[in-house]
Design a protein around this motif. Sequence first.
Motif, short mmCIF file in Angstrom:
data_model
loop_
_atom_site.label_atom_id
_atom_site.label_comp_id
_atom_site.label_asym_id
_atom_site.label_seq_id
_atom_site.Cartn_x
_atom_site.Cartn_y
_atom_site.Cartn_z
N UNK A 265 0.73 -1.26 -0.10
CA UNK A 265 0.13 0.01 0.10
C UNK A 265 0.74 1.30 -0.04
N UNK A 266 1.98 1.23 0.80
CA UNK A 266 2.80 2.44 0.93
C UNK A 266 3.46 2.51 -0.45
N UNK A 267 3.78 1.52 -1.29
CA UNK A 267 4.41 1.59 -2.70
C UNK A 267 3.52 1.95 -3.68
N UNK A 268 2.27 1.65 -3.43
CA UNK A 268 1.32 2.19 -4.46
C UNK A 268 1.03 3.76 -4.21
N UNK A 269 0.93 4.25 -2.93
CA UNK A 269 0.88 5.50 -2.88
C UNK A 269 2.30 6.38 -3.38
N UNK A 270 3.38 5.59 -3.08
CA UNK A 270 4.72 6.22 -3.72
C UNK A 270 4.95 6.10 -5.23
N UNK A 271 3.82 5.35 -5.83
CA UNK A 271 3.96 5.07 -7.35
C UNK A 271 5.01 4.18 -7.81
N UNK A 272 5.46 3.15 -6.78
CA UNK A 272 6.50 2.25 -7.25
C UNK A 272 5.95 1.34 -8.31
N UNK A 273 6.87 0.94 -9.07
CA UNK A 273 6.32 0.04 -10.29
C UNK A 273 5.97 -1.43 -9.92
#
Length: 147
Positions: free
Chosen positions: A87-95
């Motif tokens: 979820x944190x990765x999605x918010x930081x736009x990680x591929x």
Amino acid sequence: MTAQPHPGTPSGGHTPPPTGHSALAAGGATFAGVLLLLNGILAIFQGISAIAKDDVYARVGDYVYKVNLTGWGWILLILGVIAAVAGWGILSRAAWARAVGIALASLSLIAQFLFLPYQPLWSIIVMAIDVFVIWALASHQPETARR
């Protein structure tokens, strides 16, 4: 009417404006990231409480799938930690986060289905959230994927 090339586009071609559907999908993906992060945090707490004491959750009737509550606690704890990170990765736009988010929401959907005898109402709510997260992440196409 012909489309004129926009200055600053690499090929000098026309870039179509974003549609309402893509804006909805982008907003849905951001909301899915928030939901996945919160769902992960709540699954961590749910797992800790199941591990700490087996008598925290009461069994509702007989169920086909009989699993030790401590085992479910560990499963929910591990899925929760990974879901919070995704979820944190999605918010930081990680591929990588979009595919991981879809996979984790799918696993969470299955885990919550199997957790139904312990918390039926909560499991149904989380399953509905997981379905939305899967839809939002699957329908969102980041800008880099559209080029």
